[in-house]
Design a protein around this motif. Sequence first.
Motif, PDB file in Angstrom:
ATOM      1  N   ARG A   1       0.822  -1.215   0.000  1.00  0.00           N
ATOM      2  CA  ARG A   1       0.000   0.000   0.000  1.00  0.00           C
ATOM      3  C   ARG A   1       0.854   1.262   0.000  1.00  0.00           C
ATOM      4  N   GLU A   2       2.070   1.168   0.519  1.00  0.00           N
ATOM      5  CA  GLU A   2       2.932   2.349   0.638  1.00  0.00           C
ATOM      6  C   GLU A   2       3.477   2.802  -0.704  1.00  0.00           C
ATOM      7  N   GLY A   3       3.575   1.889  -1.680  1.00  0.00           N
ATOM      8  CA  GLY A   3       4.076   2.300  -2.988  1.00  0.00           C
ATOM      9  C   GLY A   3       5.223   1.419  -3.448  1.00  0.00           C
ATOM     10  N   GLU A   4       5.614   1.636  -4.709  1.00  0.00           N
ATOM     11  CA  GLU A   4       6.636   0.808  -5.327  1.00  0.00           C
ATOM     12  C   GLU A   4       8.000   0.997  -4.673  1.00  0.00           C
ATOM     13  N   GLU A   5       8.239   2.176  -4.045  1.00  0.00           N
ATOM     14  CA  GLU A   5       9.558   2.436  -3.449  1.00  0.00           C
ATOM     15  C   GLU A   5       9.823   1.536  -2.255  1.00  0.00           C
ATOM     16  N   ARG A   6       8.791   0.889  -1.728  1.00  0.00           N
ATOM     17  CA  ARG A   6       8.988  -0.025  -0.599  1.00  0.00           C
ATOM     18  C   ARG A   6       9.097  -1.466  -1.071  1.00  0.00           C
ATOM     19  N   GLY A   7       9.346  -1.650  -2.358  1.00  0.00           N
ATOM     20  CA  GLY A   7       9.333  -2.995  -2.924  1.00  0.00           C
ATOM     21  C   GLY A   7      10.420  -3.899  -2.377  1.00  0.00           C
ATOM     22  N   MET A   8      11.620  -3.380  -2.151  1.00  0.00           N
ATOM     23  CA  MET A   8      12.715  -4.233  -1.675  1.00  0.00           C
ATOM     24  C   MET A   8      12.431  -4.731  -0.260  1.00  0.00           C
ATOM     25  N   ARG A   9      11.859  -3.873   0.566  1.00  0.00           N
ATOM     26  CA  ARG A   9      11.485  -4.306   1.915  1.00  0.00           C
ATOM     27  C   ARG A   9      10.394  -5.374   1.840  1.00  0.00           C
ATOM     28  N   ALA A  10       9.459  -5.184   0.900  1.00  0.00           N
ATOM     29  CA  ALA A  10       8.388  -6.165   0.743  1.00  0.00           C
ATOM     30  C   ALA A  10       8.947  -7.508   0.274  1.00  0.00           C
ATOM     31  N   LEU A  11       9.892  -7.475  -0.656  1.00  0.00           N
ATOM     32  CA  LEU A  11      10.485  -8.706  -1.167  1.00  0.00           C
ATOM     33  C   LEU A  11      11.242  -9.438  -0.055  1.00  0.00           C
ATOM     34  N   GLU A  12      11.884  -8.683   0.821  1.00  0.00           N
ATOM     35  CA  GLU A  12      12.615  -9.301   1.929  1.00  0.00           C
ATOM     36  C   GLU A  12      11.661 -10.058   2.857  1.00  0.00           C
ATOM     37  N   MET A  13      10.462  -9.545   3.034  1.00  0.00           N
ATOM     38  CA  MET A  13       9.478 -10.237   3.867  1.00  0.00           C
ATOM     39  C   MET A  13       9.113 -11.585   3.260  1.00  0.00           C
ATOM     40  N   VAL A  14       9.007 -11.623   1.943  1.00  0.00           N
ATOM     41  CA  VAL A  14       8.696 -12.897   1.291  1.00  0.00           C
ATOM     42  C   VAL A  14       9.838 -13.883   1.488  1.00  0.00           C
ATOM     43  N   GLN A  15      11.061 -13.397   1.408  1.00  0.00           N
ATOM     44  CA  GLN A  15      12.219 -14.274   1.598  1.00  0.00           C
ATOM     45  C   GLN A  15      12.282 -14.852   3.012  1.00  0.00           C
ATOM     46  N   LEU A  16      11.688 -14.141   3.992  1.00  0.00           N
ATOM     47  CA  LEU A  16      11.698 -14.618   5.383  1.00  0.00           C
ATOM     48  C   LEU A  16      10.651 -15.699   5.638  1.00  0.00           C
ATOM     49  N   MET A  17       9.758 -15.916   4.696  1.00  0.00           N
ATOM     50  CA  MET A  17       8.716 -16.916   4.899  1.00  0.00           C
ATOM     51  C   MET A  17       9.312 -18.311   4.981  1.00  0.00           C
ATOM     52  N   ARG A  18       8.729 -19.126   5.852  1.00  0.00           N
ATOM     53  CA  ARG A  18       9.254 -20.464   6.100  1.00  0.00           C
ATOM     54  C   ARG A  18       8.600 -21.532   5.211  1.00  0.00           C
ATOM     55  N   ASP A  19       7.498 -21.187   4.589  1.00  0.00           N
ATOM     56  CA  ASP A  19       6.749 -22.172   3.809  1.00  0.00           C
ATOM     57  C   ASP A  19       7.585 -22.698   2.644  1.00  0.00           C
ATOM     58  N   GLN A  20       7.651 -24.020   2.549  1.00  0.00           N
ATOM     59  CA  GLN A  20       8.402 -24.660   1.464  1.00  0.00           C
ATOM     60  C   GLN A  20       7.481 -25.196   0.367  1.00  0.00           C
ATOM     61  N   SER A  21       6.181 -25.190   0.654  1.00  0.00           N
ATOM     62  CA  SER A  21       5.254 -25.765  -0.336  1.00  0.00           C
ATOM     63  C   SER A  21       4.914 -24.790  -1.444  1.00  0.00           C
ATOM     64  N   GLY A  22       5.145 -23.529  -1.207  1.00  0.00           N
ATOM     65  CA  GLY A  22       4.855 -22.534  -2.227  1.00  0.00           C
ATOM     66  C   GLY A  22       3.508 -21.868  -2.077  1.00  0.00           C
ATOM     67  N   LYS A  23       2.679 -22.342  -1.137  1.00  0.00           N
ATOM     68  CA  LYS A  23       1.341 -21.758  -1.005  1.00  0.00           C
ATOM     69  C   LYS A  23       1.401 -20.325  -0.484  1.00  0.00           C
ATOM     70  N   MET A  24       2.249 -20.075   0.505  1.00  0.00           N
ATOM     71  CA  MET A  24       2.360 -18.726   1.047  1.00  0.00           C
ATOM     72  C   MET A  24       3.015 -17.776   0.048  1.00  0.00           C
ATOM     73  N   ILE A  25       3.964 -18.304  -0.738  1.00  0.00           N
ATOM     74  CA  ILE A  25       4.606 -17.483  -1.770  1.00  0.00           C
ATOM     75  C   ILE A  25       3.571 -17.088  -2.822  1.00  0.00           C
ATOM     76  N   GLU A  26       2.732 -18.055  -3.147  1.00  0.00           N
ATOM     77  CA  GLU A  26       1.683 -17.772  -4.128  1.00  0.00           C
ATOM     78  C   GLU A  26       0.719 -16.719  -3.600  1.00  0.00           C
ATOM     79  N   ALA A  27       0.386 -16.824  -2.293  1.00  0.00           N
ATOM     80  CA  ALA A  27      -0.497 -15.822  -1.691  1.00  0.00           C
ATOM     81  C   ALA A  27       0.164 -14.447  -1.690  1.00  0.00           C
ATOM     82  N   ALA A  28       1.474 -14.423  -1.474  1.00  0.00           N
ATOM     83  CA  ALA A  28       2.189 -13.150  -1.493  1.00  0.00           C
ATOM     84  C   ALA A  28       2.132 -12.515  -2.888  1.00  0.00           C
TER      85      ALA A  28
END
Length: 841
Positions: free
Chosen positions: A783-810
């Motif tokens: 919601r904050e904008g594209e300039e926060r994209g790298m921080r957002a991507l880092e959150m996805v990298q911190l996810m523990r899910d290995q099945s891919g379902k949470m990545i897909e939701a992201a």
Amino acid sequence: MATQMPRPRPRPAHTPGATHCSYTPNGGQLVTVGSNNTIRLYKTGFDGEPTNIDDCPEQNVGVAATNDFFVVGSEDGTVSLYSLETNAFDKFLLRTSLPIRDLALSPDGQWCAVASDELTVKLVSTEDNTRVRQLKDHGKPAKHLSFDPKGSMIALSCTDGIVYIYSLTADQPELIRKVDGVIAALEADTEVSSKVAWHPDGRAFAVPTPTRDIQVVSKNDWENQRSFANGHEGEITAISWSPNGAMLATAGKDRKLLIWETKTQSVIARHDYANVMDIAWHPKNNLVSFTDAEGSVYICPDFISSQYSILLKLPKQPAPFIHDPLAEVSANTRRLTVNGLKAGPPHPRAGSPDSQDSMLDLDDGGFAEDDDFVVDDDGAGYTLNGATKRPHDDDPFDERPSKRAELFSPQYHEAFQPGSTPWRGNRKYLCLNLIGFVWTVDQDSHHTVTVEFYDHEFQRDFHFTDTFLYDKACLTENGTLFSCPPRDNAPATIFYRPHETWTNRNDWRMQLPKGEAVLSMSLSDSFVTVITSANYVRVYTLFGIPYRVYRPKSTPVVTCASWRDYVLTMGNGPMGADGNTRLLYTIENVKRDEICQNDDTVALPEGASIRSVFFSDNGDPCIYDSTGTLLTLLHWRQPSRASWVPLLDTKLLPRLASGRKNENYFPIAVADNKFHCIILKGGDQYPYFPRPLLSEFDFSIPLTSTPPKEKRSGGEDGEDADDVDASESRRLEQAFMLKRIQAAQLGDLVDSTSSSHSQRTALSRLEIEIDKTLLQMLAIECREGEERGMRALEMVQLMRDQSGKMIEAAGKVAERYGRAILGEKIREIGERRVNGMDEDE
């Protein structure tokens, strides 16, 4: 009883009526005032006629003297100052609109306190009478005034039967305590006394009670201590300590003047004198003077018989406490030879609740009367920063060590019992936890112990008469453990009382070797653990079978805690740069004889100390320190991997954000992912009676000074969307950190033990919750904008899910907010996860 001394003759000094006397601090002269308009000055050691000062006001009701001058208050509302150099009137200090009832000089002679029938007590400077302070927070006129020995406090005995204590350390005096239920409500002009008499050591005061006894009240907690009882048959009219506090003189309407020994609270001399109104001890000699309502003055050399006069030659004696914290320093205290010099003992306030008194306010009038004495409020011992000084001169328990010895003397952490409190009056809590609480009352010849439970369906309360004088206890669902210190020829004893058994209840006692004392103990579902003054750790089964005895590497030992088969012990390690020893801890599985952590360091800030140590309901070690921080231990089952992480900093609680509340928190337990404690008001350090209520706080890792707010669906009036997002982001960051800590602790349990299916399921569920929290954080970043994209991507990298379902939701969240580039990178992460490729490869 000693032989009575020859009866001294009365000296007619004033006309019948109120008559008062005061010695100068150097003992050179005795000043007397009465109802006539003459003041008399009696020179010590001279038996001739006194020096008279005439033409003074009549109906004088109080006198106080320094070596250079004295002040007199009269019922006409005037306070006069007279010079002892010229033996003449100097000036008027103050005038009141109503009759004066009492006055007192501060120990330095700079201030004169005046009580009258007005509601306000005035403090006037003896050098500049235009400087006047007012005490006006009491509701009724004051009958008596008394400065404490340091002049930092003043006690007002008011006509409403309450003693009001004011602090004088600031420019504006502050009411800090109301002591109710001790003195009687008296008319201002009655001869009966309710005057506070501060003990010379400054830690307590004595005051007459309506039952014709004299009650001692401690300044530390304002609780009743010893009493001087069964001496008078009439109301008390005068009270005064000897200069060293070894004796107390009292007079009453029963025509008796009694001399009491402070240590035993027993009468050592009885004299028949009627209508005594004031008593003054000579500062140095065996000489007591007193006045009566007939206007007579008695000057009595060798008033104390030879059998007891030796008491006057003693150094300053301690006030009569029921449990004197200075006399109950833990057995862990020791003198050590450091660089060939004898080191002094640790500060008497540093250490366990059993060796503290919530503690001694030595800075406000204890044995050390130096203004530069530094009090160790955090309980960690003296700081050695060059500004710290040892108590000296008047310390009756210790010789003053050299400055060089102070510099090189390590300051040890004293042993303490988690969950207990120090003696307060004749009561103390032996144990406080989520099961219940154990408390004891000192009845002089014995104690009475009470054990109460929160869940009465689980167990019934019980109490018993305790002739062993237990001073420590532990309470679990299975039983209650007690210990008593060694006394006389009786060794220290451990007593375990199981709550329920399938046979007859099998209590057991175990005596320690002679001279060995219990410093701390713990009770789990499997073992009894006791650490002793001989630096032993003794482990017993729940039914008294000795299981292990060993000497830990870190000594002197400090405390212990246990959970199931695990035992945590703490001891003193090497000295740090601040002069305090470092606390080291060891955790071992007693049954498997496995060491989890071996002499690792307890993470404490400089100058801080441990207030409590315990295991959580999930079996993870926790500590609460003097900075108000709760910490837990991560990865403690894996050798050399443990780390202390904060769960809550109570100084950052939202309830303290306004700065108007003055609260402390007494730790009880960590359970259900909450901190359970007792809230203490007004600067108290320990809970007292009646039984306090338990409170609980959610964990809040100290990430920012702004506490996280509760989750809301939208902004409130006056709050824009950015503020809502920022608040929500802080709340989610807090949840993310806490869930990671929970997952780490539960993961260690699953990996290191034969975990159950429910534990493994709970870990999987917790990891999913962590990913969901990251997903919510991702939505805010999008919601904050594209300039926060790298921080957002880092959150996805911190996810523990290995099945891919949470990545897909992201990816769908990024797509929803139109973040195309971010969505592409999230899909790349998902493909790598599905293909089993780690981002670090």
